[in-house]
Design a protein around this motif. Sequence first.
Motif, short mmCIF file in Angstrom:
data_model
loop_
_atom_site.label_atom_id
_atom_site.label_comp_id
_atom_site.label_asym_id
_atom_site.label_seq_id
_atom_site.Cartn_x
_atom_site.Cartn_y
_atom_site.Cartn_z
N GLY A 169 43.77 56.29 -71.82
CA GLY A 169 44.59 55.51 -72.77
C GLY A 169 44.01 54.14 -73.07
N GLN A 170 43.33 53.54 -72.09
CA GLN A 170 42.72 52.23 -72.30
C GLN A 170 41.65 52.32 -73.38
OE1 GLN A 170 43.36 49.20 -70.21
NE2 GLN A 170 45.22 50.40 -70.04
N ALA A 173 43.34 52.98 -76.81
CA ALA A 173 43.94 51.78 -77.38
C ALA A 173 42.85 50.89 -77.99
CB ALA A 173 44.70 51.02 -76.31
N ALA A 174 41.74 50.74 -77.28
CA ALA A 174 40.66 49.90 -77.78
C ALA A 174 40.07 50.50 -79.06
CB ALA A 174 39.58 49.73 -76.72
N LEU A 179 37.61 48.58 -81.99
CA LEU A 179 36.44 48.22 -81.19
C LEU A 179 35.44 49.37 -81.20
CD1 LEU A 179 38.63 46.20 -79.95
CD2 LEU A 179 37.13 46.15 -77.97
N ARG A 183 31.38 47.81 -77.43
CA ARG A 183 32.25 46.66 -77.19
C ARG A 183 33.37 47.03 -76.24
NH1 ARG A 183 30.34 42.21 -77.46
NH2 ARG A 183 32.22 41.14 -78.10
N LYS A 187 34.23 45.25 -72.75
CA LYS A 187 35.43 44.40 -72.77
C LYS A 187 36.59 45.03 -72.02
CE LYS A 187 34.31 40.92 -75.49
NZ LYS A 187 34.61 39.51 -75.26
N VAL A 188 36.70 46.34 -72.07
CA VAL A 188 37.91 47.00 -71.56
C VAL A 188 37.62 47.89 -70.35
CG1 VAL A 188 39.78 48.60 -72.11
CG2 VAL A 188 39.04 46.92 -73.81
N PRO A 191 35.17 46.09 -66.99
CA PRO A 191 35.85 45.11 -66.13
C PRO A 191 36.87 45.77 -65.18
CG PRO A 191 35.81 44.34 -68.39
CD PRO A 191 35.27 45.73 -68.41
N GLN A 192 37.55 46.80 -65.69
CA GLN A 192 38.53 47.48 -64.83
C GLN A 192 37.83 48.35 -63.80
OE1 GLN A 192 42.10 49.07 -66.73
NE2 GLN A 192 41.38 48.24 -68.67
N ARG A 195 36.57 46.35 -60.86
CA ARG A 195 37.61 46.02 -59.89
C ARG A 195 37.91 47.17 -58.95
NH1 ARG A 195 41.38 41.78 -63.02
NH2 ARG A 195 39.61 41.01 -64.19
N THR A 269 48.44 43.41 -57.29
CA THR A 269 48.67 43.27 -58.73
C THR A 269 49.19 44.58 -59.29
OG1 THR A 269 46.44 42.42 -58.54
CG2 THR A 269 47.64 41.88 -60.54
N ALA A 270 48.63 45.70 -58.81
CA ALA A 270 49.08 47.00 -59.28
C ALA A 270 50.51 47.26 -58.81
CB ALA A 270 48.15 48.09 -58.76
#
Lengths: 276, 249
Positions: A169-170, A173-174, A179, A183, A187-188, A191-192, A195, A269-270
Motif C-alpha cells: 500500500g505504501q 499510495a506513492a 511519484l 523517487r 523517499k518511501v 527509509p522504512q 528501519r 512507535t509501531a
Amino acid sequence: MTQTSIRDMLYESPGPKAKKRIRFFTGLALILLAALLALVIRQFAVTGQFAEKYWSFFARFTTWRFLGEGLLTTLEAALTGSAIAFILGFLLMRGKLRRNRILRAVSTALIEFTRGVPTLLFIYFFFLVVPKTGWKPSAFWKITLPCAISACGVVAEALRSGVNAVPRGQTEAALSLGLTETRLFYKVVFPQAFRFVIPSLIAELVIVLKDTTFAYIVTCADLMQNAKVLISNYDAMLSVYLVVAVIYILINYLLNKISDRLALKLRRTAAEGSKA
Amino acid sequence: MSQSETPVIELKNVNKHFGDLHVLQDVSLSVKKGEVVVIIGPSGSGKSTLCRTINRLETIDSGEILIEGEPVPQEGRKLAELRSRIGMVFQSFNLFAHMSILDNLTLAPVDVLKIPRKEAREEAMKLLERVGVADQAKKVPAQLSGGQQQRAAIARALAMHPKAMLFDEPTSALDPEMIGEVLSVMTELASEGMTMLIVTHEMNFARQVADRVIFMDGGKIIEENTPDAFFEHPASERAQNFLKTIRDH
C-alpha cells in the motif's frame, strides 16, 4: 528489554508450582556456575597462571597504549569495512530487485558467492593473489576489503528482506500521487525498509568486527595482532587473551545494546499505532 | 453544454481477468466534471478493481480508459504525471508510515509538482485545517486514529490539486464511530464540486451524495441510475436482492 518481550511471547505467566520450580533451578544453576568458576580459578592457581610475570605488564601504560592502538585499528577496519559492505550490499540489493533479468542473475550470483565463501578465503586472496597483479594494497586494506566483501551479500539480503516487508500500500499510495518508481523507492520504501533491518545490520557489524581478528594474517596491527605481539614478548598467552576477549565482548555487547535500544524504539512507535 | 463536454473519466469496454476469473466484463462508464458517481455491489463484484484500473494500479486486458479524453499512458513519466492529476484514497489509508502527517502532504507537491517547500507546507496546513486534523500535523500516522488517518489521506490527495478523486472503500477499515467524520469530509468535497468516483458500502451516504449510482455484480455493470430511482425502484433482480440483504441487517 527485548528478552522480556520474547519471553512474553513464548510463555504464559508462571503459576505457583512453576514459580517454585523456576526458583529451584535458578538456585541450582547458580551453584553449578560458582563451582565451575572455583574450578577454573583453582586450575589457574595450580598451573601458576596467577604468577606476577603474567600480569605485571598490564600495570604499564605502554601496554594499554599498544592495545589501544590495536583497538583503534580494529574499530577503523570494522567501521570502514561495514560502510563498504553497506554500499556494495545496497547495490546488490538494487540489482536483485531489478526487472532486468541479467542484472538480477548477476546480483543473485554475487550475493550467493560472497555469502558462501568463508571470510578467510577472501583474506588469503587479498594476501596472496592480489599483490601478484601489481596492485599492492596496505595491510589495512588487505583485511578491510575482504571483510567488506564477505559481508556485502548478507547486507544485501537483509536490506532486501526489509524492502519486502514494506507494505504494498505504501508503494501504491506513492504511485497514485505521481511519484516515479525511483523517487518512491528512495523517499518511501527504502527509509522504512532501513528501519526494519537496523538490528540485522548491527548484527552484521559485529560479525565484521570479529572477522577483522584475522588481521594478523596480513600483519595489520589490529587488537588481535598487537595481542599476539604482547604474548610473544611476555610469554603470557592466557592473561593477554583473557584481557583481549573481555575488550571484544564489551564492544560487541555495547553494539548489541544499541541495536536493542533502536529496535525497541522502533517497535514503540509501531505500538502507539495499535493503541490508537 | 454538458452534452458535448469531454468526461473527466471514461471507460470503454474494459475487460480484465485474474487468471480464469473475468473480473471486469465489458465495463463502460463515464464521469463528467463535477459529478459524483458511487459504485456499489457485493464484495468480489469487481468494483474495487474497476476503481484501481483508472490510474493503472491494475492493468486491463482490453478496452480503453480515457482521462480528460486522453488514454491512460502505459508507463513512465507520462503515467506518473497522469496519476498526479487523479487523487486516490485507499481503504487502508496508506499514509507514509515513517513521515509526519505534514510531510505526507508535502512530499508529492514538492517532489512531483516542484512547489517550493514553504508554500507546500502552508497549503498543507490549510488542507489539514479543512479536514480537521491540523493539530496532528507533527505526528506520525501510527499516532492517529483511523478516522484521522483517512482524513489526512484525503488531504494528501487534495494537496495535488487533482482533477478527480477516486475513493476505494474509504470507510471499510474504520471503526463505526469514525465513519461519520470521513463521510462528512467527502460530502463537503462533493458539495464543492469535486469530481468523484466512490466505491462504498455506505448506502445512506451514497443516496445523499451521489449524482449517479452504479450497481456492479460479477464483474459487470448491472444497473446505473439516479440514487433515488435506484434505491426506490431497483430494476434488476440482483440489485433488488442486494439492497434487501443490506436492509435486513
